[in-house]
Write a protein that holds these residues in place. Structure first.
Motif, short mmCIF file in Angstrom:
data_model
loop_
_atom_site.label_atom_id
_atom_site.label_comp_id
_atom_site.label_asym_id
_atom_site.label_seq_id
_atom_site.Cartn_x
_atom_site.Cartn_y
_atom_site.Cartn_z
N GLU A 6 -38.49 -43.89 -31.71
CA GLU A 6 -38.08 -45.72 -31.83
C GLU A 6 -37.63 -46.53 -31.49
N ASN A 7 -35.67 -45.33 -31.49
CA ASN A 7 -35.29 -47.39 -31.10
C ASN A 7 -34.48 -46.12 -30.95
N PHE A 8 -33.10 -46.53 -29.51
CA PHE A 8 -32.14 -45.74 -29.02
C PHE A 8 -30.69 -47.05 -28.76
N GLN A 9 -29.91 -47.31 -29.87
CA GLN A 9 -28.81 -47.99 -29.48
C GLN A 9 -27.57 -46.76 -29.11
N PRO A 10 -26.93 -46.94 -27.41
CA PRO A 10 -26.38 -45.84 -27.19
C PRO A 10 -24.73 -45.99 -28.01
N GLY A 11 -24.27 -44.71 -28.11
CA GLY A 11 -23.11 -44.92 -29.45
C GLY A 11 -23.37 -45.37 -30.52
N VAL A 12 -24.14 -45.31 -30.69
CA VAL A 12 -24.72 -45.95 -32.59
C VAL A 12 -25.37 -45.50 -32.71
N SER A 13 -26.80 -45.16 -32.88
CA SER A 13 -27.81 -44.06 -32.79
C SER A 13 -29.17 -44.83 -32.56
N ALA A 14 -29.49 -43.19 -33.00
CA ALA A 14 -30.83 -42.66 -32.25
C ALA A 14 -32.11 -43.01 -34.15
N LYS A 15 -33.30 -43.75 -33.49
CA LYS A 15 -33.73 -43.19 -35.28
C LYS A 15 -35.09 -42.91 -34.66
N LEU A 16 -36.16 -42.00 -35.02
CA LEU A 16 -37.24 -41.55 -34.96
C LEU A 16 -38.40 -41.24 -35.52
N LYS A 17 -40.00 -40.93 -35.15
CA LYS A 17 -40.33 -41.27 -36.59
C LYS A 17 -41.35 -39.55 -36.42
N ARG A 18 -41.91 -39.28 -37.05
CA ARG A 18 -42.31 -37.40 -36.95
C ARG A 18 -43.78 -37.90 -36.13
N ASN A 19 -44.51 -37.30 -35.56
CA ASN A 19 -44.79 -36.85 -34.02
C ASN A 19 -46.47 -36.22 -34.90
N PRO A 20 -47.37 -36.95 -35.79
CA PRO A 20 -48.87 -36.33 -36.73
C PRO A 20 -49.22 -35.51 -35.56
N ASN A 21 -49.07 -35.21 -34.25
CA ASN A 21 -49.97 -34.37 -33.46
C ASN A 21 -48.94 -33.19 -32.74
N TYR A 22 -47.78 -32.87 -33.68
CA TYR A 22 -46.91 -31.82 -33.41
C TYR A 22 -48.70 -30.48 -32.91
N PHE A 23 -47.52 -29.81 -32.33
CA PHE A 23 -48.59 -28.61 -31.43
C PHE A 23 -47.90 -27.20 -32.85
N LYS A 24 -46.61 -27.59 -33.73
CA LYS A 24 -46.41 -26.57 -34.52
C LYS A 24 -47.19 -27.11 -36.17
N ASN A 25 -48.12 -26.24 -36.77
CA ASN A 25 -48.84 -26.57 -37.53
C ASN A 25 -47.50 -26.60 -38.78
N GLY A 26 -47.92 -28.50 -39.34
CA GLY A 26 -46.56 -28.11 -40.51
C GLY A 26 -45.34 -28.33 -40.51
N LYS A 27 -45.35 -28.86 -39.43
CA LYS A 27 -43.78 -29.26 -38.91
C LYS A 27 -43.95 -30.91 -38.12
N GLY A 80 -33.12 -31.16 -28.90
CA GLY A 80 -33.94 -30.92 -30.32
C GLY A 80 -34.66 -31.11 -31.22
N SER A 81 -34.65 -32.72 -31.04
CA SER A 81 -36.17 -33.54 -32.12
C SER A 81 -36.63 -33.56 -31.08
N MET A 82 -36.54 -34.82 -30.05
CA MET A 82 -37.58 -35.30 -29.55
C MET A 82 -38.35 -34.54 -28.61
N SER A 83 -38.28 -33.09 -27.83
CA SER A 83 -38.56 -32.64 -26.62
C SER A 83 -38.81 -31.12 -27.00
N ASN A 84 -39.01 -30.06 -26.13
CA ASN A 84 -39.24 -29.00 -26.32
C ASN A 84 -39.36 -28.19 -24.60
N SER A 85 -38.59 -27.39 -24.92
CA SER A 85 -38.36 -26.48 -23.41
C SER A 85 -39.64 -25.46 -23.79
#
Length: 535
Positions: free
Chosen positions: A217-238, A86-91
Motif C-alpha cells: 500500500e505504502n512504502f517510505q524508505p527508512g521509515v515504514s512499509a504498509k501492506l494489506k491482505r491479498n484476498p486472492n492468495y493461493f494458500k487457502n486461509g492465509k 516474505g510478505s509481498m512475494s513468493n519464490s
C-alpha cells in the motif's frame, strides 16, 4: 468422560472462533474440576492456538535505510527481506520450520539426468496481485533478471550453475544445470528469487506487483512499509492478518521502548542485556530460535594489510570469542571458529585448531608477516548486529595485548549496508545462514559472488565448490565440504565470531505456530503465518 469435561472440551474449540467468553469458560472449567487459575491459563493457550482471521499488526524491524528499494536484486537486511520477499512475494520453494524444502509458488519439483535437470510445476490458479495468472514465462524472466554479466543482483552467484531455463508449456519450468545439484530446490527458496510479472519481455519489479500474501500500500524508505491482505492468495486461509506495517527502528533502545509502550506488536533482535526485565512482563513473549545465523568480521583480502594470510591469522588469534559470547551475547550464542557452516547443517564440521585468544600465536603470525606491531581500523555499528559496537571495544582491548592497535570506527546506523559493508576494509556483518553448505558457500564465499564480503578467491576452494555440488557419493561430498570449511578457517578473510540465536519479542496480542529457524522473523514469513490471538 464426565459431562462437564466433555462440555469443556467443546468450549475449547469455540474459543478460537470467539464463540465463548473467558468468564463462561472459567465457569465450565470449575465445573470440570479445574482451579480458576488453571481454567484461565487453558483459555489463553486455547485462544492462541486457534488462528483467527483479521486484525492489524505493527512489526518493528532492526534494519531499514533511506536507500531501501523493492528491487529484489538487493534486499540486504531484515526489513526488505521480511516486508518485500516474505510478505509481498513468493519464490518457487520455501524452507519449513523443520529446515526442509517445500513447494511454494511451485506445486512440485522433480530432478532428472543425475539432478542436472529440474522441472518445477506451477500451482494452478496462482495469480499476481493485479489478477494476472502466473505463467512459466514469468518465472523464466524473473530468474533471468538475476543472471547475465550486467546484472547487479546479489543472487547472481546462486544461478551461475544454471546453463538454461525454459518454459515447457504455461505451467512448467525446466532448469538445465551445468552439473548435478541435489540441493537446487533449496536455492529456489532464496528471498531474492521472487516471481514477478513480465512486462515488455522483462521482469517488472518496479510496479511492486507480486504473488504474495500481502499487497503493498505504502512504502517510505527508512521509515515504514504498509501492506494489506491479498484476498486472492493461493494458500487457502492465509494470511490471517488484514493489514501489517513494518517499521524501521534501527536503534536498539528505541526498539525495546516501542514494544514496551505498545507502539509495535513485535520487535526483531531484542536487547539481550535487558531481556530478563522483558521476560517479567506477562504481556510479552520472548521468541528464541537456534538457527544457522552467525556474526562476522569480514576483512577485504585484496587490501593491505589483510592481503597477507599471516596478518589474518594474527587477528583471528587476537580475539577472545568466549569473552564476547559471554559478555555481549549472554548465553544466546555459541563460539564459532571461522567456519560459516552451522553445526545443524548437513556436512558441518569443526575445523582445527580452535581459534581462541592467544597473544603469543598472534605475535608469532605478525612476526611471520614481517611486522612487530599493526594498526587497523574496524568499522562497526549495531545495524550489523546488536552488540557489534561493544564487541569491537572488547576486541580492541585483547588485540592491544598482541601488539595490534584496533581503531574502532563507529559508523552511522542508516545506510550501513550501502556505505560500509563491502566498502570498508574491515567491518562487522551478519548472516542468517543458509540451509545447505553449498548455498552458504556459493552466496558468501564463491569467487565471483557479489556478496563475497571478504573478496576471498581461493582456487582450491572454488574448484571444490563446483565438484561437491555435483558429487553423488555422500562420503566424498562430506570430505569435500570438510576441506572447504578447513580452507575458510585457515586462509579465509571472514572472522566468524559466534553462531547466534534469533531472539525477538512479541506482544501476546500476536500468536503463531512453530517458528522457522532458516531466517529471522519466522523465516521472513511471519506476516503470512502469524495471527491476532483472541485473548
Amino acid at each position: 468422560m464426565s459431562d462437564s469435561v466433555h462440555k469443556l472440551s467443546i468450549a475449547q474449540n469455540l474459543i478460537g472462533r470467539g464463540k465463548i467468553s473467558r468468564r463462561d469458560f472459567i465457569h465450565l472449567g470449575l465445573a470440570a474440576g479445574l482451579t480458576a487459575v488453571a481454567a484461565d491459563k487453558l483459555f489463553d493457550s486455547s485462544a492462541r492456538a486457534a488462528p483467527l482471521q483479521g486484525g492489524f499488526a505493527k512489526l518493528g524491524m532492526a534494519h531499514g535505510a533511506t536507500t531501501d528499494s523493492i528491487d529484489p536484486a538487493g534486499y540486504p537486511d531484515t526489513f526488505t527481506q521480511t516486508a518485500f520477499s516474505g510478505s509481498m512475494s513468493n519464490s518457487l520453494t520455501e524452507v519449513d520450520a523443520k529446515g526442509s524444502v517445500q513447494p511454494d509458488l511451485a506445486e512440485s519439483f522433480e530432478p532428472s539426468d543425475g539432478a542436472k535437470k529440474w522441472a518445477f510445476k506451477l500451482r494452478k490458479g496462482a495469480t499476481f496481485h493485479n489478477g494476472k495468472n502466473v505463467t512459466a514465462d514469468d518465472v523464466v524472466t524473473s530468474l533471468r533478471y538475476h543472471m547475465g554479466k550486467d546484472t547487479k543482483s546479489a543472487a547472481k552467484s546462486l544461478l551461475d550453475s544454471v546453463a538454461d531455463i525454459k518454459a515447457d508449456g504455461p505451467e512448467t519450468v525446466v532448469f538445465t544445470l551445468k552439473s548435478g545439484n541435489a540441493d537446487f530446490p533449496y536455492i529456489m527458496s532464496d528471498y531474492h528469487l521472487v516471481i514477478m510479472p513480465t512486462k515488455d519481455g522483462k521482469a517488472d519489479w518496479a510496479s511492486g506487483v507480486r504473488t504474495g500474501a500481502f499487497v503493498l500500500e505504502n512504502f517510505q524508505p527508512g521509515v515504514s512499509a504498509k501492506l494489506k491482505r491479498n484476498p486472492n492468495y493461493f494458500k487457502n486461509g492465509k494470511p490471517y492478518l488484514d493489514e501489517v506495517e513494518f517499521l524501521s527502528i534501527t536503534d536498539l533502545t528505541a526498539r525495546m521502548a516501542a514494544l514496551s509502550t505498545g507502539e509495535v506488536d513485535y520487535i526483531g533482535r531484542a536487547d539481550l542485556k535487558t531481556l530478563g526485565m522483558l521476560k517479567r512482563n506477562p504481556k510479552i513473549e520472548i521468541i528464541e530460535v537456534t538457527g544457522y545465523g552467525h556474526y562476522t568480521l569480514p576483512m577485504n583480502v585484496t587490501m593491505a594489510p589483510f592481503d597477507n594470510a599471516d596478518v589474518r591469522q594474527a587477528l583471528k588469534y587476537a580475539i577472545n570469542r568466549q569473552e564476547i559470547a559471554d559478555k555481549i551475547f549472554l548465553g544466546h550464542a555459541a563460539v564459532a571458529n571461522d567456519n560459516p557452516i552451522a553445526p545443524a547443517i548437513k556436512f558441518a564440521m569443526n575445523p582445527q585448531p580452535q581459534h581462541s585468544f592467544d597473544p603469543e600465536k598472534a605475535k608469532h603470525y605478525l612476526k611471520k608477516a614481517g611486522l612487530q606491531n599493526l594498526k587497523v581500523d574496524l568499522s562497526v555499528a549495531d545495524a550489523a548486529f546488536a552488540g557489534a559496537v561493544d564487541a569491537a571495544a572488547l576486541i580492541r582491548e585483547t588485540a592491544a595485548q598482541c601488539g595490534i592497535d584496533v581503531n574502532v570506527v563507529r559508523e552511522a546506523e542508516d545506510a550501513y549496508w550501502d556505505n560500509v559493508w563491502l566498502k570498508k576494509p574491515w567491518c562487522a556483518s551478519y548472516w542468517s545462514g543458509r540451509a545447505t553448505a553449498d548455498w552458504m558457500f556459493t552466496q558468501a564465499f564463491a569467487a565471483d559472488s557479489s556478496w563475497n564480503e571478504s573478496f576471498w578467491k581461493n582456487p582450491r576452494f572454488n574448484e571444490l565448490l563446483v565438484q561437491a555440488r555435483a558429487e553423488t557419493d555422500e562420503a566424498k561430498r562430506a570430505a569435500m565440504y570438510g576441506e572447504m570449511q578447513q580452507l575458510t578457517h585457515d586462509d579465509g578473510g571472514s572472522i566468524v565470531l559466534v553462531f547466534n540465536n534469533f531472539v525477538s519479542a512479541s506482544s501476546n496480542k500476536l500468536a503463531h505456530g512453530e517458528v522457522a529457524p532458516n531466517w529471522e522473523n519466522d523465516g521472513l514469513k511471519m506476516a503470512e503465518r502469524w495471527w491476532i490471538a483472541s485473548v
